[in-house]
Design a protein around this motif. Sequence first.
Motif, PDB file in Angstrom:
ATOM      1  N   GLU A 240       0.888  -0.792  -0.043  1.00 20.69           N
ATOM      2  CA  GLU A 240      -0.042   0.067  -0.383  1.00 20.69           C
ATOM      3  C   GLU A 240       1.175   1.053  -0.097  1.00 20.69           C
ATOM      4  O   GLU A 240       2.145   1.153  -0.235  1.00 20.69           O
ATOM      5  N   LYS A 241       0.046   2.561  -0.485  1.00 23.20           N
ATOM      6  CA  LYS A 241       0.828   3.693  -0.355  1.00 23.20           C
ATOM      7  C   LYS A 241       0.434   4.815   0.836  1.00 23.20           C
ATOM      8  O   LYS A 241      -1.023   4.307   1.108  1.00 23.20           O
ATOM      9  N   HIS A 242       1.357   5.615   1.152  1.00 23.56           N
ATOM     10  CA  HIS A 242       0.249   6.341   2.138  1.00 23.56           C
ATOM     11  C   HIS A 242      -0.571   7.621   1.380  1.00 23.56           C
ATOM     12  O   HIS A 242       0.159   8.283   0.332  1.00 23.56           O
ATOM     13  N   ARG A 243      -1.446   7.516   1.759  1.00 25.41           N
ATOM     14  CA  ARG A 243      -3.082   8.134   0.913  1.00 25.41           C
ATOM     15  C   ARG A 243      -3.021   9.832   2.057  1.00 25.41           C
ATOM     16  O   ARG A 243      -3.999   9.966   2.027  1.00 25.41           O
ATOM     17  N   GLY A 244      -1.544  10.288   2.847  1.00 24.40           N
ATOM     18  CA  GLY A 244      -2.353  11.752   2.729  1.00 24.40           C
ATOM     19  C   GLY A 244      -0.386  12.492   3.653  1.00 24.40           C
ATOM     20  O   GLY A 244       0.352  11.601   2.797  1.00 24.40           O
ATOM     21  N   VAL A 245      -0.222  13.012   4.524  1.00 27.57           N
ATOM     22  CA  VAL A 245       1.039  13.761   3.949  1.00 27.57           C
ATOM     23  C   VAL A 245       0.827  13.386   6.023  1.00 27.57           C
ATOM     24  O   VAL A 245       0.297  14.020   6.525  1.00 27.57           O
ATOM     25  N   ASP A 246       2.592  13.853   6.923  1.00 32.34           N
ATOM     26  CA  ASP A 246       2.645  13.742   8.024  1.00 32.34           C
ATOM     27  C   ASP A 246       3.380  15.048   8.572  1.00 32.34           C
ATOM     28  O   ASP A 246       4.496  15.241   8.151  1.00 32.34           O
ATOM     29  N   VAL A 247       2.386  15.845   8.691  1.00 29.95           N
ATOM     30  CA  VAL A 247       3.449  17.256   9.185  1.00 29.95           C
ATOM     31  C   VAL A 247       3.641  17.352  10.491  1.00 29.95           C
ATOM     32  O   VAL A 247       2.937  16.953  11.741  1.00 29.95           O
ATOM     33  N   ILE A 248       5.000  17.392  10.896  1.00 26.18           N
ATOM     34  CA  ILE A 248       5.967  16.863  12.102  1.00 26.18           C
ATOM     35  C   ILE A 248       4.503  17.945  12.821  1.00 26.18           C
ATOM     36  O   ILE A 248       4.663  19.450  12.122  1.00 26.18           O
ATOM     37  N   CYS A 249       5.150  17.491  13.797  1.00 25.05           N
ATOM     38  CA  CYS A 249       4.815  18.414  15.324  1.00 25.05           C
ATOM     39  C   CYS A 249       4.578  17.327  16.697  1.00 25.05           C
ATOM     40  O   CYS A 249       4.453  15.916  17.010  1.00 25.05           O
ATOM     41  N   ALA A 250       5.124  18.324  17.820  1.00 26.07           N
ATOM     42  CA  ALA A 250       5.358  17.922  18.888  1.00 26.07           C
ATOM     43  C   ALA A 250       4.553  17.212  19.596  1.00 26.07           C
ATOM     44  O   ALA A 250       3.424  18.435  19.784  1.00 26.07           O
ATOM     45  N   ASP A 251       4.405  16.388  20.429  1.00 26.01           N
ATOM     46  CA  ASP A 251       3.469  15.770  21.036  1.00 26.01           C
ATOM     47  C   ASP A 251       3.155  16.606  22.237  1.00 26.01           C
ATOM     48  O   ASP A 251       3.878  17.206  22.272  1.00 26.01           O
ATOM     49  N   GLY A 252       1.811  17.062  21.974  1.00 33.87           N
ATOM     50  CA  GLY A 252       0.915  17.929  23.486  1.00 33.87           C
ATOM     51  C   GLY A 252       1.310  18.899  22.608  1.00 33.87           C
ATOM     52  O   GLY A 252       0.795  20.243  23.264  1.00 33.87           O
ATOM     53  N   ALA A 253       1.898  19.521  21.346  1.00 32.04           N
ATOM     54  CA  ALA A 253       1.931  20.424  20.998  1.00 32.04           C
ATOM     55  C   ALA A 253      -0.209  21.053  20.232  1.00 32.04           C
ATOM     56  O   ALA A 253      -0.566  20.516  20.573  1.00 32.04           O
ATOM     57  N   THR A 254      -0.354  22.558  19.786  1.00 33.53           N
ATOM     58  CA  THR A 254      -0.867  23.408  19.950  1.00 33.53           C
ATOM     59  C   THR A 254      -1.546  22.885  18.192  1.00 33.53           C
ATOM     60  O   THR A 254      -0.619  23.156  17.700  1.00 33.53           O
ATOM     61  N   VAL A 255      -2.886  22.428  17.409  1.00 38.13           N
ATOM     62  CA  VAL A 255      -2.762  22.070  16.691  1.00 38.13           C
ATOM     63  C   VAL A 255      -3.951  23.153  15.300  1.00 38.13           C
ATOM     64  O   VAL A 255      -5.073  23.744  16.810  1.00 38.13           O
ATOM     65  N   TYR A 256      -3.740  23.676  14.688  1.00 47.27           N
ATOM     66  CA  TYR A 256      -4.516  24.846  14.280  1.00 47.27           C
ATOM     67  C   TYR A 256      -5.404  24.456  13.148  1.00 47.27           C
ATOM     68  O   TYR A 256      -5.126  22.844  12.724  1.00 47.27           O
ATOM     69  N   ALA A 257      -6.736  25.043  12.859  1.00 50.68           N
ATOM     70  CA  ALA A 257      -7.381  24.691  11.403  1.00 50.68           C
ATOM     71  C   ALA A 257      -6.852  25.313  10.514  1.00 50.68           C
ATOM     72  O   ALA A 257      -6.413  25.904  10.418  1.00 50.68           O
ATOM     73  N   PRO A 258      -6.520  24.503   9.433  1.00 51.21           N
ATOM     74  CA  PRO A 258      -6.009  24.611   8.161  1.00 51.21           C
ATOM     75  C   PRO A 258      -7.042  25.471   7.287  1.00 51.21           C
ATOM     76  O   PRO A 258      -6.479  26.465   6.426  1.00 51.21           O
ATOM     77  N   PHE A 259      -8.092  25.386   7.866  1.00 50.82           N
ATOM     78  CA  PHE A 259      -8.822  26.633   7.073  1.00 50.82           C
ATOM     79  C   PHE A 259     -10.534  26.222   7.570  1.00 50.82           C
ATOM     80  O   PHE A 259     -10.266  25.723   8.898  1.00 50.82           O
ATOM     81  N   SER A 260     -11.280  26.941   7.242  1.00 52.71           N
ATOM     82  CA  SER A 260     -12.543  27.742   7.638  1.00 52.71           C
ATOM     83  C   SER A 260     -13.436  26.178   7.252  1.00 52.71           C
ATOM     84  O   SER A 260     -13.753  26.062   6.242  1.00 52.71           O
ATOM     85  N   GLY A 261     -14.438  26.166   8.076  1.00 53.77           N
ATOM     86  CA  GLY A 261     -15.470  24.969   7.654  1.00 53.77           C
ATOM     87  C   GLY A 261     -16.489  23.522   8.975  1.00 53.77           C
ATOM     88  O   GLY A 261     -16.398  25.115  10.395  1.00 53.77           O
ATOM     89  N   GLU A 262     -16.710  23.286   8.216  1.00 52.87           N
ATOM     90  CA  GLU A 262     -17.555  22.631   9.764  1.00 52.87           C
ATOM     91  C   GLU A 262     -16.914  21.095  10.190  1.00 52.87           C
ATOM     92  O   GLU A 262     -16.389  19.883   9.851  1.00 52.87           O
ATOM     93  N   LEU A 263     -16.806  20.849  11.305  1.00 52.86           N
ATOM     94  CA  LEU A 263     -16.019  19.942  12.058  1.00 52.86           C
ATOM     95  C   LEU A 263     -17.421  18.283  12.043  1.00 52.86           C
ATOM     96  O   LEU A 263     -18.502  18.442  12.299  1.00 52.86           O
ATOM     97  N   SER A 264     -16.134  17.379  12.790  1.00 49.31           N
ATOM     98  CA  SER A 264     -17.396  15.792  12.357  1.00 49.31           C
ATOM     99  C   SER A 264     -16.638  15.693  12.784  1.00 49.31           C
ATOM    100  O   SER A 264     -15.242  15.117  12.661  1.00 49.31           O
ATOM    101  N   GLY A 265     -16.425  13.803  13.425  1.00 57.61           N
ATOM    102  CA  GLY A 265     -15.221  13.528  14.400  1.00 57.61           C
ATOM    103  C   GLY A 265     -16.486  12.372  15.568  1.00 57.61           C
ATOM    104  O   GLY A 265     -18.084  12.815  15.399  1.00 57.61           O
ATOM    105  N   MET A 315       2.872  10.233  20.315  1.00 52.61           N
ATOM    106  CA  MET A 315       3.035   9.602  19.642  1.00 52.61           C
ATOM    107  C   MET A 315       4.085   9.000  19.950  1.00 52.61           C
ATOM    108  O   MET A 315       3.993   7.835  19.688  1.00 52.61           O
ATOM    109  N   GLN A 316       5.492   9.509  20.701  1.00 55.54           N
ATOM    110  CA  GLN A 316       6.394   8.547  21.553  1.00 55.54           C
ATOM    111  C   GLN A 316       5.695   7.323  22.092  1.00 55.54           C
ATOM    112  O   GLN A 316       6.324   6.357  21.999  1.00 55.54           O
ATOM    113  N   ARG A 317       4.817   7.024  22.610  1.00 56.68           N
ATOM    114  CA  ARG A 317       4.356   6.549  23.794  1.00 56.68           C
ATOM    115  C   ARG A 317       3.643   5.309  22.496  1.00 56.68           C
ATOM    116  O   ARG A 317       4.098   4.367  23.319  1.00 56.68           O
ATOM    117  N   VAL A 318       3.365   5.003  21.537  1.00 54.83           N
ATOM    118  CA  VAL A 318       3.119   4.726  20.993  1.00 54.83           C
ATOM    119  C   VAL A 318       3.883   4.123  19.901  1.00 54.83           C
ATOM    120  O   VAL A 318       4.143   2.552  19.463  1.00 54.83           O
TER     121      VAL A 318
END
Length: 347
Positions: A240-265, A315-318
Amino acid sequence: MPALSLIALLSLVATAYHFQLYNTNAIPISIFLFSSSIWAALARQWEVHPPQQQGRHWAQICSGNPFNRIRGCDKYGCGNYGASRQGKGEKHKGVDVICSDGSIVYAPFSGQLSGPIRFFHNGNAIDDGVQITGSGYCVKLVCIHPIRYHGQIQKGQQLGRMLPMQKVFPGIVSHIHVENCDQSDPSHLLRPIPDISPPFPQQDAHWAVVCAGNPTNEIRGCDKYGCGYFGAPRRNGKGEKHRGVDVICADGATVYAPFSGELSGPVKFFHNGNAIDDGVQIRGAGFCVKLLCIHPIRYNGRISKGQVLGRMLPMQRVFPGITSHIHVENCDRSDPTSNLERGKRRK
């Protein structure tokens, strides 16, 4: 201060520009309303850093860390100057500049090289380094392998590469130990001069910064678990191939919305309840994307571009030793690399 008038005036205009751009009630007169406090602040700033001393700030030391960010705290300790060292009652006599294993390392200033510098004296995989003396400074950079131990080097020139710290300290935030020869605090020299240029309006096609501490949305390179670019092979035996990209982010760092929109999950990627099995989908502004390995502040409702979305999970725990990252995947599984503002595709 006649020599500073033009630059100070530019700073004043840039500050007023920022004020008017981000405050909808601002009017052109704001440049005068705030001028006295701005001039006072500028005067103090230029007394401390006059023009001829602006070059005293060091260059970027590690590729992928344009602002010389200092390591925070992890299970091995903290990276700031004076941090306690476990078990010995000692203090940290340098600072730890974040640097991914294998990254290119640059000279912080021009000078004469000498070495090697052994920090651990046990021959482990990161027991190497070099000293630079010149431009009024003397510093040791440890846990790197320099291209040479002697001769002249120029500020910003390639100095070497970061050694594999994860082999020695699995799960640590990989870093270069930066220590002044007199063991004084180098922190203030690592801070870049702020850019006072007025910002250009963002193009809607480019997404905002996704993770605090990664202003260019840098994509994970390759580590023992695989690679982070779109289409990278996956080592699961299925071809299989990677179907996304991995944006570097330190464990515990704040994450921001890349664009405006509606959340679901929530969006579950692993479906096993591990420590990073969480995420959210955003749909809007002509995009639909899933951000995984994060814990969002909520799973439903509206969110605006650049607003706090949540935090990076541990992520370092896993996957101990992996380059911690947010998995960013378009809902149609197309390549999102071009949408990541100033993102870099690394293979």
